[in-house]
Design a protein around this motif. Structure first.
Motif, PDB file in Angstrom:
ATOM      1  N   SER A  37       0.848  -1.197   0.000  1.00 27.82           N
ATOM      2  CA  SER A  37       0.000   0.000   0.000  1.00 27.82           C
ATOM      3  C   SER A  37       0.876   1.237   0.000  1.00 27.82           C
ATOM      4  O   SER A  37       1.998   1.226   0.528  1.00 27.82           O
ATOM      5  N   VAL A  38       0.374   2.309  -0.610  1.00 23.89           N
ATOM      6  CA  VAL A  38       1.122   3.553  -0.739  1.00 23.89           C
ATOM      7  C   VAL A  38       0.232   4.734  -0.390  1.00 23.89           C
ATOM      8  O   VAL A  38      -0.895   4.846  -0.905  1.00 23.89           O
ATOM      9  N   HIS A  39       0.726   5.606   0.488  1.00 24.93           N
ATOM     10  CA  HIS A  39       0.153   6.930   0.715  1.00 24.93           C
ATOM     11  C   HIS A  39       1.024   7.945  -0.019  1.00 24.93           C
ATOM     12  O   HIS A  39       2.252   7.945   0.156  1.00 24.93           O
ATOM     13  N   ALA A  40       0.411   8.778  -0.831  1.00 18.98           N
ATOM     14  CA  ALA A  40       1.140   9.904  -1.434  1.00 18.98           C
ATOM     15  C   ALA A  40       1.204  11.024  -0.405  1.00 18.98           C
ATOM     16  O   ALA A  40       0.183  11.437   0.143  1.00 18.98           O
ATOM     17  N   THR A  41       2.418  11.512  -0.136  1.00 13.47           N
ATOM     18  CA  THR A  41       2.608  12.530   0.885  1.00 13.47           C
ATOM     19  C   THR A  41       3.472  13.662   0.347  1.00 13.47           C
ATOM     20  O   THR A  41       4.006  13.587  -0.764  1.00 13.47           O
ATOM     21  N   ALA A  42       3.632  14.678   1.154  1.00 14.65           N
ATOM     22  CA  ALA A  42       4.533  15.779   0.818  1.00 14.65           C
ATOM     23  C   ALA A  42       5.878  15.616   1.520  1.00 14.65           C
ATOM     24  O   ALA A  42       6.765  16.454   1.364  1.00 14.65           O
ATOM     25  N   GLY A  43       6.029  14.546   2.290  1.00 11.26           N
ATOM     26  CA  GLY A  43       7.247  14.353   3.061  1.00 11.26           C
ATOM     27  C   GLY A  43       8.220  13.408   2.395  1.00 11.26           C
ATOM     28  O   GLY A  43       8.097  13.065   1.215  1.00 11.26           O
ATOM     29  N   ALA A  44       9.208  12.958   3.181  1.00 13.90           N
ATOM     30  CA  ALA A  44      10.232  12.046   2.681  1.00 13.90           C
ATOM     31  C   ALA A  44       9.652  10.644   2.520  1.00 13.90           C
ATOM     32  O   ALA A  44       8.658  10.274   3.157  1.00 13.90           O
ATOM     33  N   THR A  45      10.292   9.859   1.669  1.00 19.34           N
ATOM     34  CA  THR A  45       9.857   8.483   1.438  1.00 19.34           C
ATOM     35  C   THR A  45      10.242   7.600   2.618  1.00 19.34           C
ATOM     36  O   THR A  45      11.361   7.675   3.133  1.00 19.34           O
ATOM     37  N   ALA A  46       9.297   6.770   3.050  1.00 12.96           N
ATOM     38  CA  ALA A  46       9.534   5.827   4.139  1.00 12.96           C
ATOM     39  C   ALA A  46       8.845   4.513   3.786  1.00 12.96           C
ATOM     40  O   ALA A  46       7.695   4.508   3.336  1.00 12.96           O
ATOM     41  N   VAL A  47       9.557   3.407   3.978  1.00 11.41           N
ATOM     42  CA  VAL A  47       9.037   2.085   3.633  1.00 11.41           C
ATOM     43  C   VAL A  47       9.050   1.206   4.877  1.00 11.41           C
ATOM     44  O   VAL A  47      10.085   1.091   5.556  1.00 11.41           O
ATOM     45  N   VAL A  57      15.912  -5.339   3.339  1.00 10.66           N
ATOM     46  CA  VAL A  57      15.728  -4.584   2.102  1.00 10.66           C
ATOM     47  C   VAL A  57      15.725  -3.093   2.412  1.00 10.66           C
ATOM     48  O   VAL A  57      15.470  -2.692   3.555  1.00 10.66           O
ATOM     49  N   PRO A  58      16.014  -2.239   1.428  1.00 10.15           N
ATOM     50  CA  PRO A  58      16.044  -0.787   1.677  1.00 10.15           C
ATOM     51  C   PRO A  58      14.696  -0.274   2.174  1.00 10.15           C
ATOM     52  O   PRO A  58      13.635  -0.796   1.805  1.00 10.15           O
ATOM     53  N   ASP A  59      14.754   0.772   3.006  1.00 13.09           N
ATOM     54  CA  ASP A  59      13.514   1.336   3.549  1.00 13.09           C
ATOM     55  C   ASP A  59      13.264   2.756   3.037  1.00 13.09           C
ATOM     56  O   ASP A  59      12.543   3.529   3.656  1.00 13.09           O
ATOM     57  N   GLY A  60      13.878   3.089   1.881  1.00  5.53           N
ATOM     58  CA  GLY A  60      13.689   4.421   1.314  1.00  5.53           C
ATOM     59  C   GLY A  60      13.659   4.374  -0.204  1.00  5.53           C
ATOM     60  O   GLY A  60      13.108   3.439  -0.799  1.00  5.53           O
ATOM     61  N   GLU A  61      14.293   5.340  -0.825  1.00  4.15           N
ATOM     62  CA  GLU A  61      14.229   5.485  -2.271  1.00  4.15           C
ATOM     63  C   GLU A  61      14.831   4.311  -3.033  1.00  4.15           C
ATOM     64  O   GLU A  61      14.516   4.090  -4.204  1.00  4.15           O
ATOM     65  N   MET A  85       5.073   3.869   2.279  1.00  4.62           N
ATOM     66  CA  MET A  85       4.700   2.565   1.728  1.00  4.62           C
ATOM     67  C   MET A  85       4.805   1.487   2.796  1.00  4.62           C
ATOM     68  O   MET A  85       5.730   1.471   3.607  1.00  4.62           O
ATOM     69  N   ARG A  86       3.839   0.573   2.775  1.00  4.34           N
ATOM     70  CA  ARG A  86       3.845  -0.593   3.654  1.00  4.34           C
ATOM     71  C   ARG A  86       3.809  -1.844   2.787  1.00  4.34           C
ATOM     72  O   ARG A  86       2.958  -1.972   1.911  1.00  4.34           O
TER      73      ARG A  86
END
Length: 317
Positions: A37-47, A57-61, A85-86
Motif C-alpha cells: 500500500s502507498v500513501h502519497a505525501t509531501a514528506g520524505a519516502t519511508a518504507v 531490504v532498503p527502507d527508502g528510495e 509505503m507498507r
C-alpha cells in the motif's frame, strides 16, 4: 498528468519460471502474494516491510517497488510524490520465485492506481516496462497476467500469451534456507549450446506448452503424468547450475526418481513439483531443512485492491 488518488494498494503473485525446458520463456503465477500500500505525501519516502525481507531490504528510495513506481510515473509524465509505503511480503527473496519481478510489477501497478485512469499503463505497458527493468519477461508475464504464460521479447517490447493449466497441475514449492542471486546463477551458463541440446529443449518446451493448455492428445496410451515427466526435462540450464546449488539439483533428482515432475524454479534454488506430493515426501523434505509449501496456480495476476481502478490489472479471474 495529475494523480487522482492519494492512497492505493496492490497485491501481486509469486511466479515460477522456466518450468524445466522453457528457459526465459515459460512461467506460471503462484498463489503466494505480496501486498503493498502507498500513501502519497509531501514528506520524505519511508518504507515499512513485514514478512520476507524485513530488516534487510532498503527502507527508502532504493526500495525496488519505489524505484519502479517512480520510473512508471516518469514514463507517463505524472508528478513525483513523497511515498509512505507498507509491504506485507510473502514471496521469499532470491529463491527463484519471482520476488524482483513481482516488486517491479507492483510498483508500476501502483503508479497506475495513483493516476486512476483506465487508459494509463495498460497490462501491455506494464508487461513492457516490467520486462525492460527485469531484463526478461518470464516472471513478469505471469505476475501481470496470472495463470501460465509463454513470453518473449522483440526489442523493448514484450509479448506474452496466457493459458489456464488443467487441475492436475498442482505446484508444490520446496524452499531452502539459503538464497542464490539470479546474477550468480546466470554466470555459470555457457554462451553457446549444442544444437542437439537446443533441439531437445525445444521439443520438451513445446510438449509442456501443449500440456499446460489441457488440449494435448497423445498418440497412444500414455498418461498425463508420463508426458509431464518427459515435458519437464531440460539440458540448457539446470545441470549447468548444479555446482552453485547442489542441494536443489539433488532434491530434483530425488523427487523425479520418486515419480514427481520436479524442476528448479527459475534460477533457483527453490524446487517446484508440478504435481501434488505424498505426505511422506513432504515430511522427509521438511526433516532435511526444506520449507514445503502448496503453491497452486494463481488465477489472476497483479490486482489493484484500493483505488478507483480496484480489480485485476492483467487477466481477470
Amino acid at each position: 498528468m495529475r494523480l487522482r488518488e492519494d492512497f492505493v494498494a496492490v497485491r501481486v503473485p509469486a511466479s515460477t519460471a522456466n518450468i524445466g525446458p522453457g528457459f526465459d520463456s515459460l512461467g506460471m503465477a503462484l498463489d503466494l502474494w505480496d501486498e503493498i500500500s502507498v500513501h502519497a505525501t509531501a514528506g520524505a519516502t519511508a518504507v515499512t516491510v513485514e514478512g520476507e525481507g524485513a530488516g534487510s531490504v532498503p527502507d527508502g528510495e532504493d526500495h525496488l517497488v519505489v524505484r519502479s513506481l517512480r520510473m512508471a510515473l516518469d514514463r507517463i509524465g505524472a508528478p513525483q510524490i513523497g511515498i509512505r509505503m507498507r509491504c506485507l511480503n510473502r514471496i521469499p527473496h532470491s529463491r527463484g520465485l519471482g520476488s524482483s519481478a513481482s516488486a517491479i510489477v507492483a510498483g508500476i501497478a501502483l503508479a497506475r492506481a495513483l493516476v486512476g485512469e483506465e487508459e494509463v499503463l495498460s497490462p501491455q505497458e506494464i508487461l513492457d516496462l516490467g520486462s525492460q527493468v527485469e531484463g526478461h519477461p518470464d516472471n513478469v508475464a505471469p505476475a501481470v497476467l496470472g495463470g501460465a504464460t509463454v513470453s518473449w521479447m522483440d526489442g523493448d517490447r514484450a509479448g506474452a500469451v496466457r493459458v489456464d493449466p488443467p487441475e492436475s497441475i498442482a505446484p508444490v514449492a520446496f524452499i531452502p534456507g539459503f538464497d542464490l542471486p539470479t546474477s550468480t546463477a546466470r554466470r555459470v551458463l555457457p554462451d553457446v549450446v549444442p544444437h542437439e541440446d537446443a533441439r531437445f529443449n525445444l521439443a520438451r518446451a513445446s510438449l509442456l506448452t501443449a500440456l499446460l493448455t489441457g488440449a494435448a492428445r497423445p498418440a497412444g496410451p500414455v498418461s498425463f503424468h508420463d508426458l509431464l515427466m518427459e515435458a519437464t526435462l531440460d539440458r540448457l540450464h539446470q545441470e549447468q547450475r548444479r555446482a552453485s546449488m547442489e542441494p536443489s539439483l539433488a532434491l530434483v533428482d530425488w523427487l523425479r526418481g520418486a515419480g514427481m515432475a520436479a524442476v528448479v524454479s527459475g534460477a533457483g534454488p527453490t524446487v517446484v513439483s508440478l504435481e501434488a506430493v505424498p505426505a511422506s515426501v513432504r515430511r522427509d523434505a521438511e526433516a532435511a531443512g526444506w520449507r514445503v509449501l502448496d503453491a497452486p496456480v494463481a488465477a489472476s495476476g497483479v490486482r489493484i485492491t484500493r483505488g478507483r481502478l480496484a480489480g485485476p490489472t492483467g487477466a481477470a479471474d
